[in-house]
Design a protein around this motif. Structure first.
Motif, PDB file in Angstrom:
ATOM      1  N   TYR A  75       0.776  -1.031   0.225  1.00 39.11           N
ATOM      2  CA  TYR A  75      -0.086  -0.148   0.090  1.00 39.11           C
ATOM      3  C   TYR A  75       0.804   1.180  -0.024  1.00 39.11           C
ATOM      4  O   TYR A  75       0.538   2.297  -0.712  1.00 39.11           O
ATOM      5  CB  TYR A  75      -1.075   0.055   1.257  1.00 39.11           C
ATOM      6  N   PHE A 123      -5.011  -7.294   7.693  1.00 40.08           N
ATOM      7  CA  PHE A 123      -5.223  -6.208   6.720  1.00 40.08           C
ATOM      8  C   PHE A 123      -5.629  -5.009   7.695  1.00 40.08           C
ATOM      9  O   PHE A 123      -5.145  -3.811   7.978  1.00 40.08           O
ATOM     10  CB  PHE A 123      -6.063  -6.269   5.830  1.00 40.08           C
ATOM     11  N   VAL A 180      -4.137  -1.296   8.792  1.00 46.75           N
ATOM     12  CA  VAL A 180      -5.016  -0.261   9.093  1.00 46.75           C
ATOM     13  C   VAL A 180      -4.882   0.600  10.262  1.00 46.75           C
ATOM     14  O   VAL A 180      -4.681   1.774  10.294  1.00 46.75           O
ATOM     15  CB  VAL A 180      -6.458  -0.147   8.499  1.00 46.75           C
ATOM     16  N   ILE A 220      -1.876   2.471   7.608  1.00 50.35           N
ATOM     17  CA  ILE A 220      -1.414   2.013   6.510  1.00 50.35           C
ATOM     18  C   ILE A 220      -0.425   2.525   5.587  1.00 50.35           C
ATOM     19  O   ILE A 220      -0.303   3.773   5.558  1.00 50.35           O
ATOM     20  CB  ILE A 220      -2.649   1.514   5.710  1.00 50.35           C
ATOM     21  N   THR A 233      -6.333   7.518   9.799  1.00 46.08           N
ATOM     22  CA  THR A 233      -4.976   7.466   9.305  1.00 46.08           C
ATOM     23  C   THR A 233      -4.173   6.321  10.159  1.00 46.08           C
ATOM     24  O   THR A 233      -3.071   6.026   9.905  1.00 46.08           O
ATOM     25  CB  THR A 233      -4.346   8.646   9.255  1.00 46.08           C
ATOM     26  N   TYR A 274     -10.306   4.186   2.517  1.00 44.50           N
ATOM     27  CA  TYR A 274     -10.698   3.866   4.061  1.00 44.50           C
ATOM     28  C   TYR A 274     -12.274   3.590   4.114  1.00 44.50           C
ATOM     29  O   TYR A 274     -12.552   3.000   4.868  1.00 44.50           O
ATOM     30  CB  TYR A 274     -10.489   5.276   4.608  1.00 44.50           C
ATOM     31  N   ILE A 332     -12.456   0.024   3.269  1.00 44.54           N
ATOM     32  CA  ILE A 332     -12.417  -0.671   4.466  1.00 44.54           C
ATOM     33  C   ILE A 332     -13.286  -0.775   5.568  1.00 44.54           C
ATOM     34  O   ILE A 332     -13.581  -1.633   5.992  1.00 44.54           O
ATOM     35  CB  ILE A 332     -10.902  -0.275   5.100  1.00 44.54           C
TER      36      ILE A 332
END
Lengths: 318, 272, 371
Positions: free
Chosen positions: A29, A253, A257, A261, A307, C155, C158
């Motif tokens: 990523y 995953f 995050v 990420i 974030t 995002y 996700i």
């Protein structure tokens, strides 16, 4: 007390696995800005290749996988990592490289296609078949430490198994190596430059294609290591397309995050956070909801700090 | 009547990190005025536009449009209050047709009932037709009607800038903010643009605030000019006065002859 | 050019004069739906009886896939919001509708089997349940949408993925289905906590009302709604968000409002599709139907069809849901071929089958048949 420490111990071992897988997600990523849905399938490959090597190659070399010398496990691990990094290289060159300038959604769909391809190729009898198989225990799972807590009759034991320790140490070593590579080497500087701004990096004379390939190879090797270690801890391997693998990948995953990420250190922290939430939730609340805690944590994190723990906010340009 | 400002901006400012991008910015625009905002690259001109249009929230001061406060409103509310803008780096909806770009802006003043749309009520069909008609009329401002059905991204650069202006006009603004409308034009096109800007001001009865690098253009058409440097207003007044202001000459005119190079560097500098 | 009067916006001055005549408006308004009813009737009585149960079953799946894909296209293709939770909304709708018909039938008719013939009382209960399922999903879309839409791009993807997985886990933890009217009467409060929806094995016993008629009727409604949204002020607002959020706001588009609207409308039809799926004969709706793998199948249809192209997505949904059947002879190779097609398509035709266009942009004549 014993339960608490036991849960901590499991969290560390499982967290190390999540962290290893999360690193692959986060590195890809960071550089290509897409979620590599096929990454969890590399973990599966890592586990199954390890199994095949252990059950078929080792005996041919005259080694009994059930009473293997201490280095056999390491050799299987390295072989599996090498195999997966080659596979990762091939996938990147054939499927993702032509899409360098395509919309990210397309790359994402391609990754899903690759994932389906790997799952279903894996199910062919030629490769791993559709039946579960058992990984030979290359390590004797002897308890290293046993402590008794509490009074007699109500005593609880804390067991620290060899496998967990090996998992933690192997994963830890790999993560330290990666850390050194990314933050202390010239190659790592190039990787970070590509991640920061691909165009500028290529103007500075960095061979972007080579860096991307390398990232995929490292990510795949780490995934293979995670697959091998997973097979050590849970020897009953499910067939390659089983949902349990998908969930393993998804949670790793989520770890990426949560850590932020694109951030290598964040992925490691995220891995341990996820494992702790999952293990403690499973033990102290209800094990039926172990996936639930992870995804609720994900949603909360996204709402509070999208974030991630270590990610940086990107200001939108007008 | 003309004594009360249409747009009154008092002491707005914003800091990014520790850096004051814009501070103590004042501007009073009467109806139908044509003002200029100039300054070297990175002076904070576009940031002023972003503050006025609500992309950034001002940390000080107040903004009033016809006496109504604008502070804290999200960008779309500021547009519906009557302030429209164009963007320095063109921001058209590239996949939409030229006409659809204008219709999107036009529909701001329509009712757009979603239930009406779904059952295709007479009112909604009439509204859509009216939006289309009005949008086509507006495209005539720049002779763009013939290209109405082309995707916006296929227009040549100059036409894209014009379409941005049309699109802003379609929101029926009271104040129009133009961010470097002459960028990339040759001198003949610039002269034509100057006329068009005046014509727009008169026909649509707007106040126009113009960011522009071309000093000739600004001096020619603007009634008053505000000069920014490092986020600070260093001068404000009619063009004749600005032209002889020593501070302006020092800050701006001295470096104004290599525009090409400036434009390159402006991208990073302007958005800090 | 007209002057800027204070009250009435210039754009609306001619609006009343431009209203179409009543009869014409009514025809344009209801016409497409009548065509939809006709198509649904033909599918039910003209096609269904002659193709055998196997093909009829595929046709049902195709119709449901079309509803799912076309509705996801509203939020994903038009508004450009990448959702990986569409199956979650769909499953919520399916479970809600299924529990209404199942327990409703037990209460009303003491039995959970299909009640009454075509357009009988049972079938109307089913239609009401489908709509309720849609509303439940739309409600979830609103609750999920409002906070999640602050997120951008990946995002959001996700977060919606997380939502789908949460729905899946919650559905797994539901209790056993109450199997008879007698048991339902004797049930205590405890039997409803957790709700008796079948747990991880799925909700079995839901009456099988789903027929070609209802599937293709809802299909037609979905397509008409999507088409009207796309070619209207609403569609332009959504596409402007997809293209450039900042410019959209500068043009007065309330991006949060439109994102939520896109999400809610899209979720509604996902819920309806889930309801139709739950009542299909031979299907047991289960928690796995909420998971992200199902969502991804729908996303693939949208991407293959082309972002924003209703007809392209429709075609992609039809092809992708029948492709595995055509590849049946290759048994274990069929998913491999599917995956290779997917990768090849992305490499060779990244904009999807039709890109942003509709089929009629290529063949103007076809316009009537697809709306």
């Amino acid at each position: 007390m014993a339960e608490f420490l036991q849960t901590v111990e499991t969290s560390l071992a499982v967290g190390a696995l999540y962290a290893l897988i999360a690193l692959g997600y986060t590195m890809v990523y960071g550089i290509l800005k897409f979620i590599n849905f096929a990454h969890s399938d590399i973990v599966v490959l890592g586990a199954w290749i390890s199994l095949r090597i252990a059950t078929e190659v080792l005996p041919k070399l005259g080694i009994d996988p059930r009473a293997a010398p201490w280095w056999a496990g390491g050799a299987v691990l390295l072989a599996s990592m090498a195999a997966c990094s080659i596979i990762g290289f091939v996938i990147e060159r054939t499927c993702y490289k032509p899409l360098r300038r395509a919309p990210r959604l397309n790359v994402l769909i391609t990754a899903i296609g690759v994932s389906l391809l790997l799952q279903n190729l894996g199910q062919l009898d030629l490769f791993f078949g559709t039946q579960p198989a058992r990984m030979p225990s290359l390590l004797p799972n002897t308890p290293l430490v046993q402590w008794e807590f509490g009074t007699e009759g109500a005593s609880r034991r804390l067991v620290i198994g060899l496998v967990d320790v090996v998992i933690f140490l192997t994963a830890g070593t790999l993560m330290v190596l990666l850390e050194l590579l990314v933050y202390r080497s010239k190659l790592g500087a190039a990787m970070r430059a590509v991640s920061f701004n691909t165009e500028t990096a290529s103007l500075m004379g960095i061979n972007v294609d080579r860096i991307v390939s390398l990232t995929f190879m490292i990510g795949s090797a780490l995934a293979a290591a995670a697959g091998f270690l997973y097979a050590m801890k849970y020897p009953g391997l499910n067939q390659p397309a089983h949902t349990i693998w998908v969930l393993l990948g998804l949670k790793a995953f989520v770890a990426a995050v949560i850590g932020g990420i694109g951030n290598v250190r964040g992925a490691v922290i995220g891995g341990f956070v996820i494992a702790a939430v999952e293990q403690f939730g499973a033990f102290y609340i209800s094990s039926n909801y172990r996936d639930f805690y992870v995804f609720v944590l994900l949603i909360l994190m996204l709402l509070v700090r999208p974030t991630g723990l270590l990610g940086s906010t990107v200001k939108v340009k007008v | 009547m003309s004594s009360a400002p249409l747009l009154a901006i008092n002491d707005i400012g914003i800091r990014f990190g520790g850096l004051a991008a814009v501070q103590d910015f004042f501007l009073h625009m009467p109806p139908r005025s044509l003002y200029g905002l100039i300054g070297p690259n990175g002076a904070g001109k576009t940031t002023v536009f972003n503050l006025i249009t609500g992309v950034y929230q001002t940390q000080t001061g107040a903004m009033l449009l016809e006496g109504q406060p604008l502070g804290g409103l999200p960008p779309h509310r500021i547009t519906s209050a009557g302030i429209a803008r164009t963007f320095q780096n063109i921001r058209l909806f590239g996949d939409l047709s030229v006409l659809d770009n204008v219709m999107l802006a036009c529909q701001l003043r329509a009712k757009n009932r979603i239930a009406g749309t779904l059952v295709r009520s007479r009112a909604s069909v009439g509204e859509e037709a009216a939006i289309r008609m009005r949008s086509l009329e507006l495209l005539d401002v720049f002779d763009l009607r013939a290209r109405a059905d082309e995707p916006a991204q296929s227009l040549p650069y100059g036409h894209q800038r014009q379409l941005e202006i049309v699109r802003a006009l379609a929101t029926e603004p009271k104040v129009l903010l133009l961010d470097e409308p002459a960028a990339g034009m040759n001198s003949g096109e610039k002269r034509q643009l100057a006329q068009t800007i005046r014509r727009i001001r008169d026909e649509f009865q707007l106040a126009i605030l113009l960011i522009e690098h071309d000093m000739e253009l600004v001096m020619e058409i603007c009634e008053r000019i505000t000069v920014l440097d490092h986020g600070v207003t260093i001068a404000s007044g009619p063009p004749e006065q600005i032209q002889c202001d020593p501070k302006v000459i020092e800050a701006y005119l001295g470096v104004a002859d290599d525009e090409g190079a400036e434009e390159q560097s402006s991208k990073g500098a302007e958005e800090k | 050019m007209p002057s800027n009067a204070a009250h009435s916006p210039i754009v609306l001055r001619e609006a009343d004069a431009l209203r179409p005549p009543r009869g014409h408006a009514l025809l344009r308004g209801i016409g497409p739906l009548l065509i939809g009813v006709a198509i649904a009737a033909v599918m039910q009585w003209g096609v269904g009886p002659f193709v055998g149960t196997y093909v009829a079953r595929i046709l049902l799946d195709v119709g449901i896939a079309i509803i799912l894909a076309v509705s996801l296209n509203i939020v994903n293709g038009l508004a450009g919001q990448f959702s990986l939770g569409h199956a979650g909304f769909s499953a919520l709708g399916g479970y809600a509708a299924g529990s209404i018909t199942y327990y409703g039938s037990l209460i009303l008719w003491n039995s959970s089997v299909k009640h009454g013939g075509p357009f009988g009382a049972g079938e109307w209960l089913f239609v009401a349940a489908c709509l309720t399922g849609g509303l439940v999903a739309a409600g979830a879309g609103f609750i999920v949408g409002l906070p999640a839409l602050r997120l951008r791009g990946d995002y959001l993807a996700i977060a919606t993925l997380g939502f789908g997985e949460i729905v899946r886990v919650m559905l797994q933890q539901t209790g056993d289905v109450i199997y008879s009217a007698r048991a339902l009467e004797q049930a205590t409060v405890n039997d409803f906590f957790p709700p008796p929806l079948g747990g991880s094995l799925g909700f079995s016993g839901i009456p099988t009302y789903t027929s070609l008629f209802w599937v293709y009727l809802f299909c037609a409604v979905t397509i008409v709604v999507a088409q009207r949204l796309k070619f209207s002020a609403a569609g332009r607002a959504m596409v402007s968000i997809r293209e450039d959020e900042i410019a959209a706001q500068a043009m007065g588009v309330n991006i949060t409002k439109w994102k939520v609207r896109a999400f809610v409308i899209s979720a509604f039809f996902a819920g309806v599709a889930g309801a139709l799926f739950a009542h299909e004969s031979g299907v047991i709706i289960s928690p796995g139907d909420a998971g992200f793998q199902r969502s991804i199948e729908i996303v693939i249809m949208v991407v293959l069809g082309g972002k924003g192209s209703i007809t392209g997505v429709l075609l992609a949904a039809a092809i992708l849901s029948t492709l595995p059947e055509f590849l049946r002879d290759f048994a274990q190779y069929r998913m491999i071929i599917y995956a290779l097609l997917l990768i090849g398509m992305m490499l060779l035709r990244p904009q999807g089958l039709f890109g942003n266009h509709e089929i009629w942009d290529y063949f103007k004549r076809r316009r009537k048949s697809s709306s």
